[in-house]
Design a protein around this motif. Structure first.
Motif, PDB file in Angstrom:
ATOM      1  N   LEU A   1      -8.148   8.604  12.372  1.00 26.03           N
ATOM      2  CA  LEU A   1      -6.956   7.907  12.832  1.00 26.03           C
ATOM      3  C   LEU A   1      -5.894   8.952  13.157  1.00 26.03           C
ATOM      4  N   THR A   2      -5.056   8.658  14.156  1.00 22.54           N
ATOM      5  CA  THR A   2      -3.973   9.582  14.466  1.00 22.54           C
ATOM      6  C   THR A   2      -3.113   9.821  13.236  1.00 22.54           C
ATOM      7  N   THR A   3      -2.719   8.737  12.577  1.00 20.57           N
ATOM      8  CA  THR A   3      -1.996   8.809  11.308  1.00 20.57           C
ATOM      9  C   THR A   3      -2.775   7.998  10.287  1.00 20.57           C
ATOM     10  N   PRO A   4      -3.213   8.602   9.197  1.00 21.29           N
ATOM     11  CA  PRO A   4      -4.056   7.876   8.234  1.00 21.29           C
ATOM     12  C   PRO A   4      -3.332   6.697   7.585  1.00 21.29           C
ATOM     13  N   GLU A   5      -4.134   5.796   7.011  1.00 16.23           N
ATOM     14  CA  GLU A   5      -3.576   4.713   6.201  1.00 16.23           C
ATOM     15  C   GLU A   5      -2.793   5.319   5.035  1.00 16.23           C
ATOM     16  N   ALA A   6      -1.877   4.536   4.461  1.00 16.48           N
ATOM     17  CA  ALA A   6      -0.929   5.054   3.469  1.00 16.48           C
ATOM     18  C   ALA A   6      -1.606   5.743   2.291  1.00 16.48           C
ATOM     19  N   VAL A   7      -2.669   5.152   1.750  1.00 17.59           N
ATOM     20  CA  VAL A   7      -3.320   5.758   0.576  1.00 17.59           C
ATOM     21  C   VAL A   7      -3.888   7.122   0.939  1.00 17.59           C
TER      22      VAL A   7
ATOM     23  N   GLN B   1       1.586   2.812  15.672  1.00 13.61           N
ATOM     24  CA  GLN B   1       0.890   1.896  14.772  1.00 13.61           C
ATOM     25  C   GLN B   1       1.209   2.222  13.316  1.00 13.61           C
ATOM     26  N   ALA B   2       1.258   3.497  12.991  1.00 15.58           N
ATOM     27  CA  ALA B   2       1.579   3.904  11.622  1.00 15.58           C
ATOM     28  C   ALA B   2       2.980   3.453  11.240  1.00 15.58           C
ATOM     29  N   LEU B   3       3.908   3.577  12.168  1.00 14.95           N
ATOM     30  CA  LEU B   3       5.285   3.179  11.893  1.00 14.95           C
ATOM     31  C   LEU B   3       5.413   1.658  11.825  1.00 14.95           C
ATOM     32  N   LYS B   4       4.748   0.973  12.740  1.00 16.55           N
ATOM     33  CA  LYS B   4       4.821  -0.492  12.756  1.00 16.55           C
ATOM     34  C   LYS B   4       4.251  -1.090  11.484  1.00 16.55           C
ATOM     35  N   TYR B   5       3.159  -0.526  10.995  1.00 12.41           N
ATOM     36  CA  TYR B   5       2.477  -1.092   9.829  1.00 12.41           C
ATOM     37  C   TYR B   5       2.762  -0.331   8.530  1.00 12.41           C
ATOM     38  N   ASP B   6       3.891   0.376   8.498  1.00 10.10           N
ATOM     39  CA  ASP B   6       4.447   0.920   7.254  1.00 10.10           C
ATOM     40  C   ASP B   6       3.584   1.963   6.559  1.00 10.10           C
ATOM     41  N   ARG B   7       2.753   2.684   7.305  1.00  2.00           N
ATOM     42  CA  ARG B   7       1.950   3.724   6.649  1.00  2.00           C
ATOM     43  C   ARG B   7       2.824   4.848   6.121  1.00  2.00           C
ATOM     44  N   THR B   8       3.963   5.083   6.772  1.00  2.00           N
ATOM     45  CA  THR B   8       4.861   6.155   6.329  1.00  2.00           C
ATOM     46  C   THR B   8       6.099   5.615   5.607  1.00  2.00           C
ATOM     47  N   ALA B   9       6.102   4.349   5.267  1.00  2.72           N
ATOM     48  CA  ALA B   9       7.274   3.753   4.620  1.00  2.72           C
ATOM     49  C   ALA B   9       7.606   4.495   3.330  1.00  2.72           C
TER      50      ALA B   9
ATOM     51  N   MET C   1       0.825  -1.212   0.000  1.00  3.41           N
ATOM     52  CA  MET C   1       0.000   0.000   0.000  1.00  3.41           C
ATOM     53  C   MET C   1       0.855   1.257   0.000  1.00  3.41           C
ATOM     54  N   ALA C   2       1.892   1.273   0.815  1.00  7.09           N
ATOM     55  CA  ALA C   2       2.745   2.456   0.910  1.00  7.09           C
ATOM     56  C   ALA C   2       3.441   2.729  -0.417  1.00  7.09           C
TER      57      ALA C   2
END
Length: 399
Positions: A167-173, A197-205, A99-100
């Motif tokens: 969400l504190t930090t939105p999903e990647a899309v 959570q955003a960092l763990k699940y690569d939303r900002t990758a 997704m990222a």
């Protein structure tokens, strides 16, 4: 600005470069077709779209709805049965990283055209994000420029979308859509909260922040659906500092040295705190009934500041905002006026009874760490007042 479009084959090549492809089922027409829309929400799908199947609660009917609305390809970690539908399929090994990468490509790496600030910590993210915005807005308004975009746990304003946060930090899309909206709206700066959570699940990758900021860390968000233990939580937060050009670190916070050690060797480190070894050193802190006075010493200036909010813990947040803006080269005058004017919805909001003189403080404190900080600060700031606490509880987890 019109986006550069990429065909499905180019997205496949991108995923293949990162060794994410399991299996591809697509004819030549699909491979050569340009992707005109990208989404993981079937209700948002449009003709020519690429649909992402993700989430523990994903249902096959969501994919069916997306196809009915115009998706010509789907990406997933598993195959779904779509009888009678001529739909391309890409199976991947990690849907979060996928997704990222897709979002970054689809929105043409919009973040590269922004001065991007990412703030992480157990407490104070929203307040610090707002403080930075107030400072930057003062600086930008002086030259007639658009205000700073913001993505916080309170609300979102990217120049196109202005709404309460989900969400504190939105999903990647959605995150990359916000970046694109900000750029297309003429925003030069964007400040945002970056959750563990955003960092763990690569939303900002794949995103590089001009400034990353570490406020603090404590045992929180430890649960089967968030982080299995403190190490997982803390290590998730550390990921921010491998993807920033300057790291602003609270030298007074627990684990500060470990954060410093995690910073990319090519990045600059600026420390802040009430320790005189900090680069941005706060001292001579005096609380007032309507705010806080404090002095700041930096490598290039010394100045008295007025914070227009109470809560002694907010001095740390103000020092963080000063450190961030110092890293960005913002004039000290804007730092001063921004912090003096700063207000944050639901954070240390003051109301005074006209006749009774009763002072009411509204704050978002919702767990032990927050309550401890709030009560200690309130008792110290208002020693002659009787303190009565009224709080709500969403569930037994907060008792």
């Amino acid at each position: 600005m019109s986006l550069r479009r990429y065909d499905l084959q180019q997205y496949i090549e991108l995923l293949d470069e990162h060794q994410l492809i399991q299996y591809i089922q697509a004819d030549q027409n699909a491979l050569e077709r340009e992707v005109e829309h990208l989404s993981y929400d079937s209700r948002d799908m449009k003709p020519g779209g690429l649909f992402i199947c993700k989430g523990a609660h994903f249902l096959p009917r969501y994919l069916q709805e997306a196809v009915d609305r115009g998706a010509f390809c789907y990406i997933s970690e598993k195959e779904y049965d779509l009888p009678g539908k001529d739909v391309a399929m890409i199976l991947v090994t990690d849907i979060r990283k996928t997704m990222a990468l897709l979002a970054n490509r689809f929105f043409n790496e919009a973040w590269k055209q922004l001065n991007l600030i990412g703030i992480t910590g157990t407490k104070g993210k929203s307040t610090t994000t707002y403080y930075v915005k107030y400072i930057l807005d003062h600086y930008l308004s002086a030259s007639g420029k658009s205000p700073c975009a913001i993505l916080s746990g309170i609300d979102v304003d990217d120049g196109v979308i202005s709404e309460e946060s989900h969400l504190t930090t939105p999903e990647a899309v959605m995150l990359h859509r916000h970046f694109r909206n900000a750029v297309d709206s003429g925003r030069e700066f964007l400040t945002m909260e970056v959750s563990s959570q955003a960092l763990k699940y690569d939303r900002t990758a794949g995103v590089v922040f001009d400034v990353g900021c570490y406020l603090n860390v404590a045992e929180d968000h430890i649960s089967p659906i968030e982080h299995c233990d403190f190490d997982d939580y803390f290590e998730s937060k550390l990921r921010l500092f491998s993807q920033c050009r300057t790291a602003c670190i609270n030298i007074d916070a627990d684990h500060a040295q470990e954060v410093c050690d995690s910073v990319d060797p090519a990045a600059r480190i600026i420390t802040f705190g009430t320790n005189d070894k900090a680069d941005i050193y706060g001292h001579r802190i005096i609380s007032r009934e309507d705010g806080i006075d404090f002095e700041v010493k930096t490598p290039t200036f010394e100045k008295k500041f007025k914070l227009g909010m109470t809560g002694l813990f907010n001095v740390d947040n103000a020092l963080a905002a000063i450190a961030i803006c110092y890293a960005l080269g913002i004039p000290e005058e804007s730092m001063y006026h921004g912090l003096a004017a700063a207000r944050v919805p639901g954070r240390m909001e003051l109301f005074m009874g006209k006749q009774s003189g009763t002072l009411v403080i509204v704050d978002y404190a919702h767990n032990r760490m927050s309550f401890d900080r709030l009560f200690r600060s309130t008792i110290k700031e208002y020693p002659d007042r009787h303190v009565i606490a009224v709080f709500g509880c969403l569930s037994l987890i907060h008792i």
